[in-house]
Design a protein around this motif. Structure first.
Motif, PDB file in Angstrom:
ATOM      1  N   HIS A 148       3.644 -77.106   9.811  1.00  0.00           N
ATOM      2  CA  HIS A 148       5.141 -77.133   8.897  1.00  0.00           C
ATOM      3  C   HIS A 148       5.110 -78.634   8.283  1.00  0.00           C
ATOM      4  O   HIS A 148       5.605 -77.959   6.802  1.00  0.00           O
ATOM      5  CB  HIS A 148       6.053 -76.657  10.035  1.00  0.00           C
ATOM      6  N   ASN A 149       4.467 -79.453   8.962  1.00  0.00           N
ATOM      7  CA  ASN A 149       4.849 -80.868   8.044  1.00  0.00           C
ATOM      8  C   ASN A 149       3.265 -81.020   7.597  1.00  0.00           C
ATOM      9  O   ASN A 149       3.787 -81.894   5.825  1.00  0.00           O
ATOM     10  CB  ASN A 149       4.632 -82.060   8.914  1.00  0.00           C
TER      11      ASN A 149
ATOM     12  N   CYS B 215       2.492 -79.936  13.759  1.00  0.00           N
ATOM     13  CA  CYS B 215       2.700 -80.501  12.691  1.00  0.00           C
ATOM     14  C   CYS B 215       1.793 -79.593  11.532  1.00  0.00           C
ATOM     15  O   CYS B 215       2.031 -80.045  10.225  1.00  0.00           O
ATOM     16  CB  CYS B 215       2.048 -81.654  12.751  1.00  0.00           C
TER      17      CYS B 215
END
Length: 234
Positions: A180-181, A178
């Motif tokens: 990249h989020n 996660c």
């Protein structure tokens, strides 16, 4: 009045002294390298390769654990490792062996960005691998920058990412996929990594080891005194 008291050590001081000796067992170094992935490689294969590599090296370097993070993109990887010189040496030897496998190798075009020697503390508490998905950007900023400038910007982002990861409580399940989020601004674009994998200014593991084994002061021909090229006696 002179005190006759004998200084006595406490359990705390003994534990602190033991820790100081443990920390002096070996110096820490930090390795940054990038690589392209062979076509149709699953991220599980990449994780399994590195985990097997660490297990193999651990047999020769007991108590010298490696920490860091492996960022797995769709077609490339970025790996940061913190370990002793002996552990990093065996990792580089294994990466150099991959180069000799040619197109069949799991990792292709491996390039070392930099090795930081004798770092004071670990940036990562353990080793983790995670899959990241970074959107493709239309603008390629690497065309207007030198390789040195690109590497400097990449290292800045990596160190900032390391500081962020140090604040997380990572369990046995790892980081999770996660980043990249949560922190997309700290991730290096995949296009930049692919560009660095082709940079001639960066050394491959084989080139680095060759330089590592070469003497700092090579012997000159004029220094050779024996055996002589001509007979001393006629």
């Amino acid at each position: 009045m002179v005190s006759n008291q004998v200084p006595r050590s406490t359990l705390l001081s003994a534990l602190e002294e033991k820790r100081r000796h443990q920390m002096k067992k070996y110096l820490l170094h930090r390795l940054f390298f990038v690589a392209l992935l062979r076509d149709e490689v699953h991220d599980g294969e990449v994780r399994a390769y590195h985990e097997h590599l660490f297990q193999k090296i651990a047999k020769f370097h007991l108590g010298e654990s490696a920490s860091g993070v492996l960022l797995i993109y769709s077609h490339c990887v970025l790996h940061i490792l913190e370990a002793s010189s002996g552990t990093l040496y065996h990792i580089l030897k294994d990466l150099a062996a991959l180069e000799n496998q040619g197109p069949a190798a799991l990792l292709q075009d491996i390039k070392i960005l930099v090795i930081s020697h004798n770092i004071p503390t670990r940036l990562f508490s353990q080793w983790n691998a995670t899959m990241v998905e970074v959107p493709i950007t239309l603008e390629d900023v690497t065309q207007s920058q030198t390789t040195e400038e690109v590497i400097t910007e990449c290292l800045t982002l990596i160190l900032r990412l390391g500081v962020y990861l140090a604040t997380l409580k990572v369990g046995n399940k790892g980081l999770g996929d996660c980043l990249h989020n949560v922190v997309p601004e700290l991730l290096i674009p995949a296009e930049t990594i692919r560009c660095l994998c082709k940079a001639k200014e960066c050394l491959s593991p084989g080139e680095f080891l060759k330089m590592y084994h070469d003497p700092l002061q090579p012997r000159m021909d004029s220094e050779t005194v024996w055996p002589t090229h001509t007979h001393l006696f006629i």
